[in-house]
Scaffold this active site. Structure first.
Site, short mmCIF file in Angstrom:
data_model
loop_
_atom_site.label_atom_id
_atom_site.label_comp_id
_atom_site.label_asym_id
_atom_site.label_seq_id
_atom_site.Cartn_x
_atom_site.Cartn_y
_atom_site.Cartn_z
N LYS A 1 6.46 -1.44 14.71
CA LYS A 1 7.47 -1.22 13.67
C LYS A 1 8.49 -0.19 14.16
O LYS A 1 8.13 0.79 14.81
CB LYS A 1 6.76 -0.70 12.40
CG LYS A 1 7.68 -0.49 11.21
CD LYS A 1 6.87 0.01 10.01
CE LYS A 1 7.71 0.23 8.77
NZ LYS A 1 6.92 0.75 7.64
N SER A 27 7.36 -1.96 3.35
CA SER A 27 8.49 -1.90 4.24
C SER A 27 8.24 -2.52 5.62
O SER A 27 9.19 -2.84 6.31
CB SER A 27 8.91 -0.45 4.42
OG SER A 27 7.89 0.30 5.04
N SER A 72 3.07 -0.13 2.34
CA SER A 72 3.92 -0.87 3.28
C SER A 72 3.21 -1.69 4.35
O SER A 72 3.86 -2.45 5.06
CB SER A 72 4.88 0.08 3.97
OG SER A 72 5.98 0.29 3.14
N1 GLN Z 1 7.39 0.65 -1.36
C1 GLN Z 1 7.05 2.03 -1.30
C2 GLN Z 1 8.29 2.87 -1.25
O1 GLN Z 1 9.34 2.33 -1.28
C3 GLN Z 1 6.14 2.30 -0.14
C4 GLN Z 1 6.82 2.26 1.16
C5 GLN Z 1 5.90 2.52 2.30
O2 GLN Z 1 4.67 2.41 2.18
N2 GLN Z 1 6.48 2.89 3.43
O3 GLN Z 1 8.24 4.04 -1.16
#
Ligand code: GLN
Length: 493
Positions: free
Chosen positions: A73, A148, A172
């Protein structure tokens, strides 16, 4: 899958170079539509693969992950390679060092194919917040892959990588794994070093992995985990080989369920979860009803604490230390005047900061920075940040109590299968709600995994879904064992 590929390598049925070329060919063919990758690292990958082949040729022993291609990532630094975090503010940033997880993979001889797309600085649940455009779900291109770490999930699901590193701050890894029909492992906070991971919310951030099988995820975990002198919060893994714990047996296990979580699900999803519970019962695990009275406050607590940490962590992106800077050239490109309404180069340091951040940060990071700054400001700190931290402590207590009676908790990963591109982009709150079941693990720092459990028909399409196991702190072994046992029982049916 990794084990079979490993056998093929050592039996000389294929070579790592061939395997790597095959994966690049698949990327070439599919990624125009899916857009899982932001950057390909072909030269590095081929070099690494050739090194492994040379070892095999010389009769040297290789470990399981050696020569196996995967992806990383784009929030994890890779030396000499562009690392953008999905943001325009890092469009030109070449990392001068490897994140510890990446360095460990290289040490283990894994082949890195490239860097995957993600929501900007990992803020989001659909990859639509990437400044480079969204990744599409390989099972249905009109749907999101989740986020994400959507690029990593889609890469594995589409056969564009065998494994892929992701990060999980609020879900994420697990939510995209559920949307894309792959395994997604979030590790205990401290199991994997965060050094070289672009900090988003430091008290939640964790590094983990996507794979097609639980065993593959365990193999990658064995390579990346452990104490690291660059991250004081990391813990020792004592060179554990997590893949050695996967016996397929859960007869000694006690698995907790919260009935309320199932009751509120849509019918199809509810049925899936009940099937999973039944399967574990059949396999000999004991299912125990538990209560987690404070867990329902995990989402609101997260969305107070997380933006606070974001507002502090993202202060470093100011056009001076890293990445892009607002200057004459890109100003005219953007057709805008400076923040003070002046043309040309910023005239003061403050103007340089403001312009750079205004032009190069997307709307979600800006939203969180504003929310966080507000919640931390004097007079509000006690009412928001401090109160949310107290709630966090209460949620942790809930689990400490539950873990006296059960080894892990079984929950949904997300309320629905993958949603459509654009479906939730106008409503941030709707988007935040897709993390309702995943955020709890991050609030308490526990490990959790999403395991595929079939498909649900949605608008005439069969879309993959998963379930979630949340384990005790630093007890990935048992959680992986239970996840793997389910997967194996799946094969039998
Ligand atoms: N969707 C969550 C956020 O927007 C978690 C994102 C993540 O785990 N990086 O904060």
């Amino acid at each position: 899958m990794i084990r079979e590929l490993h056998e093929k390598l050592i039996n000389k049925e294929t070579t790592s170079v061939k395997l790597t070329e095959e994966y690049f060919a698949t990327i070439e063919k599919k990624d125009k539509d899916i857009f899982a990758y932001l950057t390909l690292t072909k030269d590095l990958a081929m070099e690494q693969a050739a090194r492994v082949d040379e070892k095999i040729k010389n009769g040297e022993e290789i470990n399981l992950l050696e020569g196996i291609p995967g992806a990383v990532k784009d929030v994890l630094c890779t030396k000499g390679v562009r690392t953008t975090a999905g943001s325009k503010i890092l469009d030109n940033y070449i990392a001068p060092y490897d994140a510890t997880a990446v360095a460990k993979l290289k040490e283990a001889g894994a082949v890195i194919l490239g860097k995957t797309n993600c929501d900007e600085f990992a803020m989001g649940s659909s990859t639509e917040n990437s400044a480079y455009g969204p990744t599409k779900n390989p099972h249905d291109l009109s749907r999101v892959p989740g986020g994400s770490s959507g690029g990593s999930a889609a890469a594995v699901a589409a056969g564009e990588a065998v494994w892929a590193l992701g990060t999980d701050t609020g879900g994420s890894i697990r939510q995209p794994a559920h949307f894309c029909g792959v395994v997604g492992l979030k590790t205990t906070y401290g199991r994997v070093s965060r050094s070289g991971l672009m900090a988003m919310a430091s008290s939640f951030d964790s590094v983990g992995t996507f794979a097609k099988t639980v065993e593959d995820a365990a193999i990658v975990l064995s390579a990346i985990s452990g104490r690291d002198k660059y991250d004081a919060t990391s813990g020792d893994s004592f060179d554990k080989r997590f893949e050695d714990y996967l016996t397929g047996d859960v007869k000694d296990m006690k698995i907790g369920v919260v009935q309320e979580y199932f009751a509120n699900l849509e019918l199809g999803m509810k049925k899936k979860m009940e099937e999973v519970v039944e399967r574990y019962k059949k396999m000999g695990a004991e299912i125990i009803d538990i209560e987690l009275p404070y867990a329902k406050y995990a989402l609101p607590a997260y969305y107070v604490i997380q933006p606070c940490e974001v507002s502090s962590n993202l202060a470093r992106f100011d056009g001076i230390k890293y990445g892009m800077r607002a200057d004459d050239e890109n100003r005219s490109e953007l057709g805008k005047l400076g923040s003070l309404g002046l043309e040309g180069l910023p005239r003061t340091l403050l103007e340089a900061y403001l312009d750079t951040r205004e032009y190069f940060l997307g709307s979600e990071p800006k939203r969180r920075i504003m929310l966080g700054t507000y919640a931390l400001s004097s007079g509000y700190y006690d009412a928001y940040y401090l109160r949310a931290q107290k709630v966090r402590a209460l949620i942790k207590k809930d689990f400490e109590k539950a873990f006296k009676n059960v080894d892990m908790v079984l929950m949904p990963t997300a309320p629905t299968p993958a949603f459509k591109l654009g479906e939730k982009t106008d409503d941030p709150l709707e988007m935040y709600l897709s993390d309702i079941f995943t955020i709890t693990a991050n609030i308490i720092g526990a490990p959790a995994i999403s395991v595929p459990c079939g498909t649900l028909e949605t608008d005439g399409k069969d879309l993959p879904v998963g379930f979630q196991l949340l384990g005790k702190w630093f007890d990935e072994e048992n959680m992986l064992r239970a996840a793997d046992a389910y997967e194996k029982s799946n094969l039998k049916i």
